[in-house]
Design a protein around this motif. Structure first.
Motif, short mmCIF file in Angstrom:
data_model
loop_
_atom_site.label_atom_id
_atom_site.label_comp_id
_atom_site.label_asym_id
_atom_site.label_seq_id
_atom_site.Cartn_x
_atom_site.Cartn_y
_atom_site.Cartn_z
N VAL A 398 -7.84 3.07 -7.67
CA VAL A 398 -6.54 3.18 -6.99
C VAL A 398 -5.98 4.60 -7.10
CG1 VAL A 398 -5.93 0.77 -7.47
CG2 VAL A 398 -5.25 2.56 -9.08
N SER A 399 -5.06 4.93 -6.19
CA SER A 399 -4.29 6.17 -6.36
C SER A 399 -3.35 5.93 -7.53
CB SER A 399 -3.44 6.46 -5.12
OG SER A 399 -4.25 6.45 -3.98
N ASP A 400 -3.25 6.93 -8.39
CA ASP A 400 -2.47 6.76 -9.62
C ASP A 400 -0.98 6.94 -9.32
OD1 ASP A 400 -1.91 6.33 -12.20
OD2 ASP A 400 -2.97 8.07 -12.99
N VAL A 401 -0.38 5.95 -8.62
CA VAL A 401 1.04 6.05 -8.26
C VAL A 401 1.80 4.85 -8.83
CG1 VAL A 401 0.68 7.37 -6.13
CG2 VAL A 401 0.58 4.87 -6.05
N VAL A 404 1.46 0.44 -8.26
CA VAL A 404 0.20 -0.07 -7.71
C VAL A 404 -0.29 -1.30 -8.49
CG1 VAL A 404 -1.25 1.61 -8.95
CG2 VAL A 404 -2.12 0.52 -6.91
N LEU A 405 -0.16 -1.27 -9.82
CA LEU A 405 -0.61 -2.42 -10.62
C LEU A 405 0.24 -3.66 -10.29
CD1 LEU A 405 -2.41 -3.61 -12.79
CD2 LEU A 405 -0.88 -2.70 -14.52
N ALA A 406 1.56 -3.42 -10.11
CA ALA A 406 2.45 -4.54 -9.77
C ALA A 406 2.06 -5.13 -8.42
CB ALA A 406 3.89 -4.06 -9.74
N GLY A 407 1.66 -4.23 -7.48
CA GLY A 407 1.24 -4.69 -6.15
C GLY A 407 0.01 -5.58 -6.24
N ILE A 408 -0.94 -5.14 -7.05
CA ILE A 408 -2.19 -5.92 -7.18
C ILE A 408 -1.92 -7.27 -7.86
CG2 ILE A 408 -4.43 -5.96 -8.38
CD1 ILE A 408 -4.54 -2.90 -7.91
N ASN A 447 -11.72 -14.56 -3.04
CA ASN A 447 -12.14 -13.73 -1.89
C ASN A 447 -10.93 -13.29 -1.06
OD1 ASN A 447 -14.81 -13.96 -2.59
ND2 ASN A 447 -15.20 -15.71 -1.25
N ILE A 448 -9.97 -14.22 -0.90
CA ILE A 448 -8.76 -13.87 -0.12
C ILE A 448 -8.00 -12.77 -0.85
CG2 ILE A 448 -6.54 -14.74 0.77
CD1 ILE A 448 -7.89 -17.54 0.92
N ALA A 449 -7.88 -12.94 -2.17
CA ALA A 449 -7.14 -11.94 -2.97
C ALA A 449 -7.82 -10.58 -2.87
CB ALA A 449 -7.05 -12.40 -4.42
N ILE A 450 -9.13 -10.56 -2.98
CA ILE A 450 -9.87 -9.28 -2.92
C ILE A 450 -9.66 -8.61 -1.56
CG2 ILE A 450 -12.20 -8.29 -2.81
CD1 ILE A 450 -12.99 -10.05 -5.16
N ALA A 451 -9.73 -9.40 -0.49
CA ALA A 451 -9.53 -8.82 0.85
C ALA A 451 -8.14 -8.20 0.95
CB ALA A 451 -9.73 -9.90 1.91
N ILE A 453 -6.26 -7.09 -1.54
CA ILE A 453 -6.17 -5.91 -2.42
C ILE A 453 -6.87 -4.72 -1.75
CG2 ILE A 453 -6.95 -4.97 -4.64
CD1 ILE A 453 -6.53 -7.86 -5.80
N GLU A 454 -8.03 -4.98 -1.15
CA GLU A 454 -8.77 -3.88 -0.50
C GLU A 454 -7.99 -3.30 0.69
OE1 GLU A 454 -12.60 -5.63 0.30
OE2 GLU A 454 -13.40 -5.05 -1.67
N ALA A 455 -7.11 -4.13 1.27
CA ALA A 455 -6.32 -3.65 2.41
C ALA A 455 -5.12 -2.80 1.98
CB ALA A 455 -5.84 -4.84 3.24
N MET A 456 -4.83 -2.72 0.69
CA MET A 456 -3.68 -1.92 0.22
C MET A 456 -3.96 -0.43 0.40
SD MET A 456 -2.79 -3.96 -3.33
CE MET A 456 -1.67 -2.71 -3.96
N ASP A 457 -2.94 0.34 0.81
CA ASP A 457 -3.11 1.78 1.04
C ASP A 457 -3.56 2.50 -0.21
OD1 ASP A 457 -2.39 1.48 3.61
OD2 ASP A 457 -0.25 2.00 3.30
#
Ligand code: HSE
Length: 473
Positions: A398-401, A404-408, A447-451, A453-457
């Motif tokens: 992830v970008s270290d901003v 981001v952890l809360a988003g995931i 799988n839904i969660a991973i998809a 998470i991968e879509a996050m900027d």
């Protein structure tokens, strides 16, 4: 002590001792040997197709242990015919019947048992089928053939009243087929799990202990005779899936269903995954898992995190180990070398001895069904990988901003996937690696969660997912 012992009982003791010795001699004369109907002048003729690592190892073992094998069997096993695609001068010198036409072996009327160590499907399938149709017993180390074409070959063996034996096809020198089919026959087997590819375990062990590079270790495994002719079979999980398919069929009484076995290899495991697993108290092992539940049967091969303290976490190098859970016996563990000439030949020759005993006993048909069941367990469906439940290791770049952890964790929470542990490490540039260990979740939900998470900027590339071993040992 003797002073308190009446003389009459001493005399009685001595005469009993003498009687015992006489009885033993009598027993030897009357029963040993004759009871087993052995004919010491009999020779069982074996033909070998293919003289690579396993075929060559079988020849050496039969020679090295000749006296011991003859003593156990009461007759001798002779290799009377061999065929190999590349005929070396020492083979020509040793066997007058040596040749390059593999079909000469299976069509030789003097051969009682054919050993097939050619591997693959073509010409192995036709070789085995012809041998069985010719009324010859067959011993094969070919797991691909048994797992993918066994449903066609076992009926041919049955129709011709001969045995198609395959102990060496699974877990090298470990007699796991016999254990599942015969030793645990009284049990309903609920699950089995194991390390069943020696090459893969050798690679993961070297990467863990010596931080070795994948390619170098694979080359070493090939030089040691562990790897398949096409090593992709080892590292992409196909070899382990063949073995798991065979074990699951015996354990649960279901047809061989290789196409339904979920297969994932170890080529995507990176040194940092091994490092993070270590920080979580685990090692990464390539596992085959088969389990039955009310929902159906799971058959899956994939890398998994397993605690360092557990049995399977401590199987190293080319070692294989399988934990089998029977409803009466509980958990049992089988371990030993899973590949290499000596280990595999040990299982091939054990099958030869079994069949030779059957011939010696004059049995017209094999008395143990090849896969252990006379009637299949109907209604046991194989589940898809989406239907399994597991804990998961996720590694996310992830970008270290901020946030981001809360988003995931929000994405996981929304799907009711709870988190057990988190590690966050700085990576190159302005990036960070986040490693999450989840509690148990349904794979389709993950799988839904991973998809998402991968879509996050803030997330770069694919999320790395490794399952956590979730069985008891
Ligand atoms: N390539 C196999 C392994 C050989 O490494 O386990 C034994 O089946």
């Amino acid at each position: 002590m003797l002073g308190f012992c009446p003389v009459s009982s001493i005399i009685r003791g001595v005469s009993l001792l003498l009687f015992d010795k006489e009885f033993d001699k009598e027993f030897d004369r009357e029963f040993r040997g004759s009871r087993l109907n052995t004919d010491p002048n009999k020779t069982i003729n074996v033909g070998i197709c293919g003289l690579g690592t396993v075929g060559g190892g079988t020849l050496s073992l039969l020679e090295n242990n000749r006296a011991d094998i003859e003593a156990k069997l009461g007759c001798s096993i002779e290799v009377t015919r061999v065929a190999t695609r590349t005929l070396r001068p020492e083979v020509i010198a040793a066997f007058s019947g040596a040749g390059t036409d593999l079909f000469d072996v299976v069509n030789d009327p003097d051969v009682d048992i054919v050993v097939e160590t050619v591997g693959g499907f073509d010409p192995a399938f036709e070789l085995v089928k012809t041998a069985l149709s010719n009324g010859k017993h067959v011993v094969t180390a070919n797991k691909a053939l048994i797992a993918e074409r066994g449903n066609e070959l076992f009926p041919v063996a049955e129709a011709n009243g001969v045995t198609l034996a395959f102990e060496s096809a699974v877990a090298g020198g470990i007699p796991i087929i016999k254990a599942l089919r015969e030793g645990l026959a009284a049990n309903r087997i609920d699950s089995l799990a194991g390390i069943i590819n020696g090459t893969g375990n050798f690679i993961l062990t070297e990467m863990t202990d010596k931080q070795s590079q994948f390619e170098g270790v694979l080359k070493e495994a090939q030089d040691l005779g562990y790897a398949e002719a096409d090593p992709a079979f080892d590292i992409e999980g196909t070899d382990a899936a063949h073995k798991l398919t065979i074990m699951a069929s015996i354990a649960f009484g279901i047809p061989l269903q290789f196409d339904k076995t979920y297969t994932e290899g170890i080529s995507h495991i990176e040194p940092e995954d091994i490092l993070y697993a270590g920080e979580l108290g685990c090692v990464i092992k390539h596992l085959g898992i088969a389990r039955r539940s009310e929902k159906g049967v799971e058959m899956r091969v994939h890398p998994a995190l397993i605690e360092k303290s557990r049995l399977l976490g401590n199987v190293h190098g080319v070692g294989n180990a399988v934990v089998v859970h029977g409803n009466e016996v509980g958990s049992t563990l089988y371990s030993g070398p899973g590949a290499g000439a000596g280990a595999t030949a040990s299982a091939v020759v054990a099958d030869l001895i079994d069949i030779a005993r059957q011939i010696q006993a004059g049995a017209s048909t094999p008395f143990i069904p090849a896969l252990g069941y006379c009637r299949e367990n109907e209604g046991l469906e194989v589940l898809s990988i989406d239907e399994i439940e597991s804990e998961y290791y996720l590694r996310i770049l992830v970008s270290d901003v901020v946030g981001v952890l809360a988003g995931i964790s929000g994405k996981l929470e929304k799907l009711a996937i709870s988190i057990e542990a988190v590690i966050q490490k700085e990576a190159a540039g302005n990036l960070a690696s986040i490693v999450i260990l989840t509690h148990s979740a349904l794979e389709s939900q993950l799988n839904i969660a991973i998809a998402e998470i991968e879509a996050m900027d803030e997330v770069s590339g694919a999320v790395k997912r490794i399952r956590v071993a979730g069985f008891e040992d």
